[in-house]
Design a protein around this motif. Sequence first.
Motif: not given
Length: 349
Positions: A12, A14, A17, A44-45, A47, A67, A85
């Motif tokens: 994970h 993220s 930005d 990466l979420g 993003a 996810r 993360n």
Amino acid sequence: MNTKTTQHVFAHLSGQDDNLGDSALRVAYLDALRGPGRHVHVFLGPASTDYLSAFTTAPDLTFHEERATWIGAEQEATRPVHAFNAGETNPRGGVFPVARRAAECARVLDAGGALIFAGLGIKSVETAANVTFDASMHNATIMSWRDQGSRDAAGFGEFAPDWAYSLGTPAEEWRSSFDRPWLAVTMRFDRLWPDADWFAAMRAFAEDTGTKIVTLAQVARDAPRAVHLAEALGGEYLPPPSMRHADLDAHVRMVYQRSLAVVSDRAHGLIIAATEGAYPIGSGSDPQKIARLLAAAGLGGLVGRYDELGEFADRFEAHLPGLAPAVHAARADISDLTARIRTAMGSVA
């Protein structure tokens, strides 16, 4: 999903930005997780394309847009590796991670997999006393914070310098201090504006070192402040070609490679500067976090409040020879952490 020759790793990664530091540390973390016989599944979420540009595609990487699909793939894997993360977290009370994340971590351990916490930092260590850290963190295969203050506040685990110290130019290839014509400044948009004494100290520092003041922003939200700082200091704002992280990284490193020192209250402004041979001088209205992240690499000697900048400038020359040894040591510590992670992954393959 697993085969005899492929280990599946779920990372994970993220981040914010518009923040180059967020992608830089996670690119380095990802590098530590890759290797022969492993396939890394990356989430990466939500993003932006700017953030995504920092991560290059490769046959050993799968990027999951959702996810749910990332977790679904992990649940199908045999003895998966779960890489929690890295970077800053801000638990203010209760249990950390939240119940759903804690359950994901526990499930990996129950399945005989490996659980990696590496490079995690607590934003405000004063809040840690109100936090209950889930058993999955205590039982993790690797539990390593990114600074001693975070480790001490949590009360368990190890620590190593932030992942971003492992990137950048080898110290043997740095420009000499005599071939660095700039004094770079990059400051947060959301902190108090420095007072007149700070500006006077900056101008005096540039005059004493024979450097030109330049400003830049490696976080998009900092750009207006960088412009105003250049105007107030009589310096030059150096804009990047774009805010895509790939372009921004190249621009920032170009500036730091030509800078004798970098004055900032951005932790990763200072870390990336150090990896390119520019001495990091931490100057801020609330420098506790940058002090911890630089101290982890033995570079906390010139970090403090705005009103200490003049003193730091006076002591700068004595500190300059210590930069390369400190970065070498930080990179060695991260290499050791990487080796421990890979051994841990190998033990469940």
